[in-house]
Structure formats: C-alpha cells, structure tokens
Design an enzyme around this catalytic site. Structure first.
Site, PDB file in Angstrom:
ATOM      1  N   ARG A  13       0.816  -1.221   0.000  1.00 16.88           N
ATOM      2  CA  ARG A  13       0.000   0.000   0.000  1.00 16.88           C
ATOM      3  C   ARG A  13       0.848   1.269   0.000  1.00 16.88           C
ATOM      4  O   ARG A  13       0.328   2.368  -0.193  1.00 16.88           O
ATOM      5  CB  ARG A  13      -0.984  -0.004   1.186  1.00 16.88           C
ATOM      6  CG  ARG A  13      -1.929   1.163   1.199  1.00 16.88           C
ATOM      7  CD  ARG A  13      -3.206   0.958   2.008  1.00 16.88           C
ATOM      8  NE  ARG A  13      -3.038   0.135   3.176  1.00 16.88           N
ATOM      9  CZ  ARG A  13      -2.437   0.516   4.317  1.00 16.88           C
ATOM     10  NH1 ARG A  13      -1.935   1.715   4.418  1.00 16.88           N
ATOM     11  NH2 ARG A  13      -2.347  -0.311   5.334  1.00 16.88           N
ATOM     12  N   TYR A  43     -17.545  15.387 -16.155  1.00 13.37           N
ATOM     13  CA  TYR A  43     -18.024  13.999 -16.153  1.00 13.37           C
ATOM     14  C   TYR A  43     -19.098  13.864 -15.066  1.00 13.37           C
ATOM     15  O   TYR A  43     -18.942  14.406 -13.962  1.00 13.37           O
ATOM     16  CB  TYR A  43     -16.838  13.060 -15.900  1.00 13.37           C
ATOM     17  CG  TYR A  43     -17.253  11.660 -15.567  1.00 13.37           C
ATOM     18  CD1 TYR A  43     -18.079  10.937 -16.420  1.00 13.37           C
ATOM     19  CD2 TYR A  43     -16.834  11.050 -14.392  1.00 13.37           C
ATOM     20  CE1 TYR A  43     -18.471   9.646 -16.108  1.00 13.37           C
ATOM     21  CE2 TYR A  43     -17.214   9.757 -14.074  1.00 13.37           C
ATOM     22  CZ  TYR A  43     -18.047   9.064 -14.933  1.00 13.37           C
ATOM     23  OH  TYR A  43     -18.433   7.792 -14.623  1.00 13.37           O
ATOM     24  N   ASP A  87      -8.903  18.105 -15.777  1.00 17.53           N
ATOM     25  CA  ASP A  87      -9.103  16.717 -16.172  1.00 17.53           C
ATOM     26  C   ASP A  87      -8.756  16.628 -17.654  1.00 17.53           C
ATOM     27  O   ASP A  87      -9.452  17.179 -18.508  1.00 17.53           O
ATOM     28  CB  ASP A  87     -10.560  16.310 -15.898  1.00 17.53           C
ATOM     29  CG  ASP A  87     -10.796  14.829 -16.128  1.00 17.53           C
ATOM     30  OD1 ASP A  87     -10.165  14.274 -17.048  1.00 17.53           O
ATOM     31  OD2 ASP A  87     -11.620  14.236 -15.412  1.00 17.53           O
ATOM     32  N   LYS A  99      -9.267   5.209 -19.769  1.00 20.63           N
ATOM     33  CA  LYS A  99      -9.647   5.589 -21.130  1.00 20.63           C
ATOM     34  C   LYS A  99      -8.445   5.477 -22.077  1.00 20.63           C
ATOM     35  O   LYS A  99      -7.985   4.393 -22.360  1.00 20.63           O
ATOM     36  CB  LYS A  99     -10.257   6.993 -21.107  1.00 20.63           C
ATOM     37  CG  LYS A  99     -11.322   7.185 -20.021  1.00 20.63           C
ATOM     38  CD  LYS A  99     -12.510   6.285 -20.254  1.00 20.63           C
ATOM     39  CE  LYS A  99     -13.609   6.281 -19.216  1.00 20.63           C
ATOM     40  NZ  LYS A  99     -13.483   6.842 -17.922  1.00 20.63           N
TER      41      LYS A  99
HETATM   42  C1  LIG Z   1     -13.419  12.974 -17.936  1.00 21.56           C
HETATM   43  C2  LIG Z   1     -13.521  11.883 -16.924  1.00 21.56           C
HETATM   44  N1  LIG Z   1     -12.963  12.040 -15.722  1.00 21.56           N
HETATM   45  C3  LIG Z   1     -13.037  11.082 -14.770  1.00 21.56           C
HETATM   46  C4  LIG Z   1     -13.699   9.901 -15.008  1.00 21.56           C
HETATM   47  C5  LIG Z   1     -13.771   8.849 -13.930  1.00 21.56           C
HETATM   48  O1  LIG Z   1     -12.874   7.828 -14.232  1.00 21.56           O
HETATM   49  P1  LIG Z   1     -13.066   6.281 -13.802  1.00 21.56           P
HETATM   50  O2  LIG Z   1     -14.259   5.774 -14.518  1.00 21.56           O
HETATM   51  O3  LIG Z   1     -11.767   5.679 -14.214  1.00 21.56           O
HETATM   52  O4  LIG Z   1     -13.257   6.280 -12.312  1.00 21.56           O
HETATM   53  C6  LIG Z   1     -14.280   9.684 -16.256  1.00 21.56           C
HETATM   54  C7  LIG Z   1     -14.990   8.417 -16.545  1.00 21.56           C
HETATM   55  O5  LIG Z   1     -15.646   8.313 -17.554  1.00 21.56           O
HETATM   56  C8  LIG Z   1     -14.186  10.693 -17.246  1.00 21.56           C
HETATM   57  O6  LIG Z   1     -14.733  10.548 -18.451  1.00 21.56           O
END
Ligand SMILES: Cc1ncc(COP(=O)(O)O)c(C=O)c1O
Length: 411
Positions: free
Chosen positions: A72, A126, A191, A216
């Site tokens: 961890r 998101y 992001d 992604k």
């Molecule tokens: C722009 C964006 N940020 C964060 C996330 C969250 O990521 P995760 O699904 O890996 O937890 C997503 C998920 O689709 C996303 O599209």
C-alpha cells in the site's frame, strides 16, 4: 556505454519517443527488456530500524529509497507508470489510483487537508465528478461558474478550481491560460482525460494538477481501470499521504498495462483523431444530424445531436458498440443524458448543455469508412422509423425517467 543511459529518454527526444521509453530507462541495466511486474504485497525487511524510518517517510508522502515495505506504500511497477506519465505531462511527479474517481476523490481530500473545502468548477464535468461535488459526499462545497466567472467566485477557503477541456460529454473547450490566471494561487485541476498529453499538456498553461481517468486513452484497450494525477512534488506528497491512509491503490498489473498503453498513446490518439475529424465533417453535412461539436485541438471524440430519436440511431448501429467509456481501440457510442450524466439533475444537465438528442461517439482504430457506413445506415434507419412529424420528434425527450437512487453512472 553506461547501460543505465541506454534507453533513457531526454528532452532532446520527441514526445512519441519519450512515450515509448519513459519509465523504462533502467531496464538495460537490469538486463531485461519487458517491464518487470512486482506483485508483492509485502517485502522481507533485513534492516528493521531502517524500515521504521522509511515508514515515517512514506507516511509523510515521500518516496524513500530501499524497500517498498508494504504494497500500500508504493510499488515499483506502478512507479514506472507514474514517472512516465509525469514526464509526458511535463510535471515533476504523478500519483496513480485505482480509478479516475479515486484520483478525483484524493484531489478533493488534498485540498480539504489544507482546510480548503470550497471548490470552484465549470460545467460540464463527467457526471460522477459533478455528482461527487454537488452531493457534498466528501464535505466539499462547490460553486458552479461559467469560464469567465472563476476569479469572482474565489474565496479564502477555495482549495481547488476544477475543469475539463474538452469536457465530457459536450467537448466544450476552455482557455486554460486564462483559467490559470483567474485561479491565481488556488490550484487549477484540469481533467485531461479527453485530450491526453498528446494533444494538450495543461501544466504548460499553469495547471497545478492534471488528472486522468487512465481507464480511457492511457490504457487504450478497454481492459484496465485506473486514475492518475500529474502535479508538482509538493502536491504529490499530499496525494501519496492520502493514498497511503485511504488505500485507493492502482494494482501493479494495471500499472504494467498502463505503462504499456503509454507507448502507443501518440499513435492511437493521432490515428483516431484523423478518423474522428473526417467523421465529424461527414456528420455535420448529414441531414439527420442537427449539431456537431468536434474540438479545435482534435481528438477521438465527437459530440453530436441527431434530428430523430438518438435511441433508434444507437440501436441501429452494428459495428460501433453502444457502451459507456471511451478511448479504446474499438468505437463506442453512448447517450449521456441516459448514462454518464444521468446521475446529475436536470438543471445541471441544462447548464452543461447536455440535451436529450446528444450522443457521444468515441472513435477507435477501425477504418473511418467502415465507421461512417455504420453511422450512415443507422441515421437513415432512424429517419425512416421516426415520427412523421419532425417537430414532435425533436421535442420528445427519449431519456427514461430516473428512479430515486444515489449513483448509477458509468464512465
Ligand atoms: C473525464 C472523466 N474524468 C473522470 C472519469 C472517472 O474515471 P473512472 O471511470 O476511471 O473512475 C471519467 C470516466 O468516464 C471521465 O470521463
């Protein structure tokens, strides 16, 4: 020649070259070619006093040399991915997590540890990020603003300015240099999941934290979940402290797969981006499509609003898979109002311009003509099957009405 330097990427090298070599600079010295995967949860400790001191350092978010001590605290395979991603984003450090949402959570907690629980954010984000902020699940308070309103919304207790650009799901773009200037001393978190460092490196514009759902494009094959924040070392220490204490770790196998994903990231993003640009142009000229948004910086995603029923369009596709998530080798399509942005309420969707006719397409590595043929058939099928009264069809909202549950969105 010193084997340690054999494959070390340097600033002389182009981004593509660094994407292949980053995180691997010591492999030749180790006498191996593929990155070793260390699955240890614990490590033999021959120097107990030394381990005790190292544990103190880990608890402070440092990365002492020597034994990882326990799974961890750190992991050598995950660290390779972190170092590589930090290098590609042009940041001092990166800290990896079990998912993108774990990375968002740690970033919000990091601000809260400084006593700063107020966040200024720009919609759309998101859906689950929006939900996490709005619900106050982490004890944060959010002020939603338009991109020009960030400076005016800052308070002494503001710990973070949060944005996505291009944003999920509309692909709305923001001026990062302007946002960094407005944020001033408050860390700007961008992001960068949709752009990836291939198309945009937010730190170059003054962002203090650059976040990815590594699930992604970084992984790139739809088979690994992860999250990561690239930032300065000071912020990284706090994020590591939080990870140490809360445990939202990236698994070493995921670290291996994400590092491998980085090697092909530029090739995948550029190929998908070229296809997406062509498809966006064709969609814009199609009578069954009312609006197309394709980012000025390019990318693999297209947001478009159809004239007919978006559900019918999706149902008629045969090659493009109806699924949440994005950034993989195969093309995926989804209806944000029903899925990724269902968890937020109607007013939040309206503010983010996430309409009932909007579809989000993630273009993969298939040939663009095959993808277009699939889309063209689906758009024609929905036009045939649709209402005779186009005004009525336009006004109808096909989104199923929500149940009263807390969270349901995929990526
Ligand atoms: C722009 C964006 N940020 C964060 C996330 C969250 O990521 P995760 O699904 O890996 O937890 C997503 C998920 O689709 C996303 O599209």
């Amino acid at each position: 020649m010193d084997p340690r330097n054999h494959s070390a990427p340097t600033a002389r090298h182009t981004f593509e070259t660094r994407a292949v070599h980053a995180g691997r600079d010591d492999l030749a010295a180790l006498g191996t070619h593929a990155v070793p995967i260390d699955l240890s949860t614990t490590y033999p400790l021959t120097d107990l006093p030394g381990a005790a001191l190292a544990l103190d350092a880990y608890a402070e978010g440092e990365l002492p040399s020597g034994s990882p001590i326990y799974g961890r605290l750190t992991n050598p395979t995950v660290r390779r991915f972190e170092e590589a991603l930090a290098e590609l984003e042009g940041c001092e450090a990166a800290v990896a997590f079990a998912s993108g949402m774990a990375a968002v959570t740690a970033s919000l907690l990091a601000a809260a540890t400084r006593g700063k629980r107020h966040v200024v954010a720009v919609r759309p984000l998101y859906g689950t990020t929006d939900h996490l902020l709005t619900s106050g699940l982490l004890g944060t308070e959010v002020t939603w603003v338009t991109s020009g309103g960030v400076a005016a919304a800052l308070r002494p207790e503001t710990g973070l300015v949060m944005v996505e650009t291009p944003a999920n799901p509309t692909l709305a773009e923001l001026d990062l240099a302007d946002l960094a200037a407005q944020a001033g001393d408050v860390p700007l978190l961008v992001d960068n999941t949709f752009a990836t460092p291939v198309l945009q490196r937010p730190a170059e514009f003054g962002a203090r934290m650059v976040l990815h759902s590594a699930t992604k494009f970084l992984g790139g094959h739809g088979d690994v979940m992860g999250g990561v924040v690239a930032c300065d070392e000071e912020s990284a220490r706090v994020l590591r402290q939080i990870r140490f204490a809360t445990g939202a770790l990236l698994h070493p196998l995921a670290g291996y797969m994400l590092l491998r994903g980085l090697a092909t990231l530029p090739v995948r993003v550029m190929k998908a981006s070229t296809s997406a640009g062509t498809i966006a142009t064709r969609l814009a000229a199609h009578p069954g499509v009312e609006r197309v948004h394709y980012p000025s910086i390019g990318g693999a995603l297209i947001a478009f609003e159809v004239a007919g029923d978006p559900m019918e369009v999706v149902a008629a596709l045969r090659l493009i898979t109806p699924a949440v998530s994005l950034g993989g080798t195969d093309s995926l399509i989804q209806h944000p109002a029903s899925l990724t942005h269902r968890v937020i309420d109607d007013s939040a969707r309206a503010e983010g311009e996430i309409g009932p006719k909007l579809l989000r397409l993630s273009v993969g590595l298939e040939h663009e003509d095959d993808l277009w043929a699939d889309l063209a058939v689906a758009l024609a099928a929905s036009a045939e099957g649709g209402s005779d009264d186009p005004e009525a069809a336009r006004a109808a909202d096909p989104t199923p009405k929500p149940r009263q549950v807390l969270a349901r969105a995929g990526g």
